[in-house]
Design a protein around this motif. Sequence first.
Motif, PDB file in Angstrom:
ATOM      1  N   VAL A  61      25.404  -0.414  19.622  1.00  0.00           N
ATOM      2  CA  VAL A  61      24.053   0.056  20.412  1.00  0.00           C
ATOM      3  C   VAL A  61      23.851  -0.161  21.462  1.00  0.00           C
ATOM      4  CG1 VAL A  61      21.687   0.340  19.786  1.00  0.00           C
ATOM      5  CG2 VAL A  61      23.226   0.050  17.953  1.00  0.00           C
ATOM      6  N   VAL A  62      23.510   0.873  22.650  1.00  0.00           N
ATOM      7  CA  VAL A  62      22.941   0.538  23.814  1.00  0.00           C
ATOM      8  C   VAL A  62      21.624   0.080  23.988  1.00  0.00           C
ATOM      9  CG1 VAL A  62      22.159   1.640  25.853  1.00  0.00           C
ATOM     10  CG2 VAL A  62      24.400   2.431  24.913  1.00  0.00           C
ATOM     11  N   ASP A  63      21.383  -0.887  24.690  1.00  0.00           N
ATOM     12  CA  ASP A  63      19.815  -1.264  24.858  1.00  0.00           C
ATOM     13  C   ASP A  63      18.925  -0.539  25.596  1.00  0.00           C
ATOM     14  OD1 ASP A  63      17.452  -2.543  25.154  1.00  0.00           O
ATOM     15  OD2 ASP A  63      18.358  -4.764  25.501  1.00  0.00           O
ATOM     16  N   PRO A  64      18.081   0.313  25.035  1.00  0.00           N
ATOM     17  CA  PRO A  64      17.320   1.291  25.561  1.00  0.00           C
ATOM     18  C   PRO A  64      16.197   0.754  26.656  1.00  0.00           C
ATOM     19  CG  PRO A  64      16.479   1.044  23.472  1.00  0.00           C
ATOM     20  CD  PRO A  64      17.589  -0.068  23.567  1.00  0.00           C
ATOM     21  N   THR A  65      16.198  -0.505  26.676  1.00  0.00           N
ATOM     22  CA  THR A  65      14.937  -1.105  27.423  1.00  0.00           C
ATOM     23  C   THR A  65      15.367  -1.538  28.688  1.00  0.00           C
ATOM     24  OG1 THR A  65      15.159  -3.375  26.563  1.00  0.00           O
ATOM     25  CG2 THR A  65      13.998  -1.610  25.117  1.00  0.00           C
ATOM     26  N   GLN A  77      20.172  -4.823  34.724  1.00  0.00           N
ATOM     27  CA  GLN A  77      20.022  -5.355  33.364  1.00  0.00           C
ATOM     28  C   GLN A  77      21.124  -5.038  32.601  1.00  0.00           C
ATOM     29  OE1 GLN A  77      16.022  -4.296  32.424  1.00  0.00           O
ATOM     30  NE2 GLN A  77      15.307  -6.069  33.304  1.00  0.00           N
ATOM     31  N   SER A  78      21.616  -3.817  32.375  1.00  0.00           N
ATOM     32  CA  SER A  78      22.692  -3.489  31.660  1.00  0.00           C
ATOM     33  C   SER A  78      23.901  -4.190  31.915  1.00  0.00           C
ATOM     34  CB  SER A  78      22.830  -1.812  31.521  1.00  0.00           C
ATOM     35  OG  SER A  78      21.447  -1.484  30.740  1.00  0.00           O
ATOM     36  N   ALA A  79      24.244  -4.013  33.329  1.00  0.00           N
ATOM     37  CA  ALA A  79      25.377  -4.551  33.859  1.00  0.00           C
ATOM     38  C   ALA A  79      25.626  -5.903  33.795  1.00  0.00           C
ATOM     39  CB  ALA A  79      25.343  -4.221  35.391  1.00  0.00           C
ATOM     40  N   LEU A  80      24.310  -6.617  33.775  1.00  0.00           N
ATOM     41  CA  LEU A  80      24.410  -8.271  33.655  1.00  0.00           C
ATOM     42  C   LEU A  80      24.799  -8.434  32.316  1.00  0.00           C
ATOM     43  CD1 LEU A  80      23.755 -10.960  34.957  1.00  0.00           C
ATOM     44  CD2 LEU A  80      21.433 -10.689  34.208  1.00  0.00           C
ATOM     45  N   GLY A  81      23.976  -7.876  31.154  1.00  0.00           N
ATOM     46  CA  GLY A  81      24.357  -7.812  29.771  1.00  0.00           C
ATOM     47  C   GLY A  81      25.797  -7.734  29.604  1.00  0.00           C
ATOM     48  N   GLN A  82      26.207  -6.698  30.186  1.00  0.00           N
ATOM     49  CA  GLN A  82      27.942  -6.483  29.962  1.00  0.00           C
ATOM     50  C   GLN A  82      28.565  -7.625  30.420  1.00  0.00           C
ATOM     51  OE1 GLN A  82      29.227  -2.662  31.405  1.00  0.00           O
ATOM     52  NE2 GLN A  82      28.965  -2.015  29.320  1.00  0.00           N
ATOM     53  N   TYR A 102      24.812  -7.385  21.243  1.00  0.00           N
ATOM     54  CA  TYR A 102      24.197  -7.488  19.948  1.00  0.00           C
ATOM     55  C   TYR A 102      22.793  -7.298  20.106  1.00  0.00           C
ATOM     56  CZ  TYR A 102      22.453  -9.294  15.616  1.00  0.00           C
ATOM     57  OH  TYR A 102      21.834  -9.605  14.510  1.00  0.00           O
ATOM     58  N   GLU A 103      22.175  -7.927  21.076  1.00  0.00           N
ATOM     59  CA  GLU A 103      20.746  -7.951  21.317  1.00  0.00           C
ATOM     60  C   GLU A 103      20.179  -6.585  21.322  1.00  0.00           C
ATOM     61  OE1 GLU A 103      22.759  -9.867  23.109  1.00  0.00           O
ATOM     62  OE2 GLU A 103      22.210 -11.517  22.231  1.00  0.00           O
ATOM     63  N   GLY A 104      21.108  -5.507  21.829  1.00  0.00           N
ATOM     64  CA  GLY A 104      20.523  -4.188  21.991  1.00  0.00           C
ATOM     65  C   GLY A 104      20.177  -3.296  20.675  1.00  0.00           C
ATOM     66  N   ALA A 105      20.848  -3.922  19.578  1.00  0.00           N
ATOM     67  CA  ALA A 105      20.532  -3.428  18.397  1.00  0.00           C
ATOM     68  C   ALA A 105      19.075  -3.662  17.918  1.00  0.00           C
ATOM     69  CB  ALA A 105      21.380  -3.741  17.316  1.00  0.00           C
ATOM     70  N   ARG A 106      18.700  -4.877  17.979  1.00  0.00           N
ATOM     71  CA  ARG A 106      17.234  -5.284  17.682  1.00  0.00           C
ATOM     72  C   ARG A 106      16.166  -4.263  18.618  1.00  0.00           C
ATOM     73  NH1 ARG A 106      13.555  -5.382  14.410  1.00  0.00           N
ATOM     74  NH2 ARG A 106      15.294  -6.102  13.171  1.00  0.00           N
ATOM     75  N   ARG A 107      16.673  -4.277  20.148  1.00  0.00           N
ATOM     76  CA  ARG A 107      15.636  -3.729  20.747  1.00  0.00           C
ATOM     77  C   ARG A 107      15.792  -2.125  20.669  1.00  0.00           C
ATOM     78  NH1 ARG A 107      18.168  -7.350  24.773  1.00  0.00           N
ATOM     79  NH2 ARG A 107      16.657  -9.178  25.019  1.00  0.00           N
ATOM     80  N   MET A 108      16.687  -1.479  20.179  1.00  0.00           N
ATOM     81  CA  MET A 108      16.904  -0.094  20.066  1.00  0.00           C
ATOM     82  C   MET A 108      15.882   0.139  18.648  1.00  0.00           C
ATOM     83  SD  MET A 108      17.721   3.006  20.183  1.00  0.00           S
ATOM     84  CE  MET A 108      19.165   3.223  21.079  1.00  0.00           C
TER      85      MET A 108
END
Length: 511
Positions: free
Chosen positions: A249-253, A258-263, A455-461
């Motif tokens: 799951v992509v973190d939509p927030t 922030q996405s690049a840093l998460g990757q 993984y954190e993106g799933a909860r945020r989705m």
Amino acid sequence: MRPSRIRTALAATALLPALLVACGGGSRDGNLLAQKLDWKDCPAPSEAQGGGNPPSPLPGGGTWQCATMEAPLDWSNPKGDTLGIALIRARASGDPGKRIGSLIFNFGGPGGSGVTSLPAFAGDYAKLRTRYDLVSFDPRGVGRSDPVKCKSNAQLDEYFQQDATPDNSAERAQLVNRTKQFNAACEKNSGRTLPHVRTTDAARDMDLMRQVLGDSKLHYFGISYGTELGGVYAHLFPKHVGRAVFDGVVDPTKDPEQSALGQAKGFQLALDNFADDCTSKIEECPIGDTSQDVKNRIAKLLKDLDKKPIPGIFPRQLTQTDATNGIAQSLYSKDFWEYLTAGLEEAYDGDGKILMLLSDSMNGRNQNGEYSNIIPANIAINCADEKPRYTVDDIQRKLPTFRAASPLFGDFLAWGMLSCTNWAVPGAADHPEVSAPGAAPILVVGNTGDPATPYEGARRMVDALGKGVGVELTYKGQGHGAYDSKDKCVQNAVNAYLLDGKVPTAGAVCS
């Protein structure tokens, strides 16, 4: 070139050939809802789809069918020019009286060809096919759907060997200049398409697809970027959501930074897990004595390659950029760890073929030297979606944070944020809107070891979809996504929802 939410299907088929394409025709009477799809046997894939042979027959002798759906080029002018959306399907194999409808797949990217990917993964979805027609498509700008084209194959060979992690002002200027040249080529060759490849456009295409296929609800399976596309669809058409699964799951927030840093953190975690796995086995790890030794040797290899590349796939040399890209590709699935081990062993002996093969797969290059359009499409869709534009000064300020997140991938992912420099089309927003009040339950599957979509993106989705919509399922595993890991717990939960409508208990865990 940033991996930014890239290559779900491609990553999962890193060493497999591409398989296919779309064909057919639509209505020319101006009423796109009334069009009848002309399903035919699928021909060989186009170069933009990756080349190769037509898809193999389905088990039991069935064949894949392809068609083209007409959609408005500009959804703000639905009666204007159109473009063709390439589709593929496998008809349901079970009792026709128990058929639910079509199950539409998006395997991610953005930029991945669903027409190519669905046959490659079809064996994993055999149970789902008992009650669904399995359907996928090339999103606009991808494969056969008015593909974005930027440079020739020879020019792409040169482009992908550029230094993507500059160390001085001259190298930084060269990276910016080559990025501008690449983006100018995209505008020159695909200027008609670039303003119309946003995720919101693809979501509207899916709703047209739903209606043309004859379904009252959209039943959907989205992987990686496909989860973002599914979330945007749910936001635009909450009452049309049927049974839907989001996996990897992509973190939509998050914004692009922030996405690049998460990757960076995600790929570092995957590298740590790879190194731990290699050195914890009974037999000797051939690429290091300890987990830290493995990572130290990889870091030294990349530093050495920055100064002096080694022979790769003739006549190309394995550069620091190629090697980093190849290592990242191999971390998308635990199944590829053996290839990473073998590639590092060879590279330490001066042979860069395996790491270059992995890098080529990430970039969509086949063994004939032909490139699919996954990278141009990925850049075009990301740059049309994402509002921020970053400068060299921005990147230099952010480098310490990225390096702290990942000593190996930090620079690579930080500098990748320059890819929208001087892009011809403004970005739409800082992050996608996925709130979907009133939508049916959406099963959201997160993998604790996922490098590309942490993984954190799933909860945020789940939170962003809204109360009563997102239902989270956790898989304690490795690699990108969960269903294709073959984990029976995950597959049983997903199958039970899609086939029988049984929603898992929120917060369930598979390990």
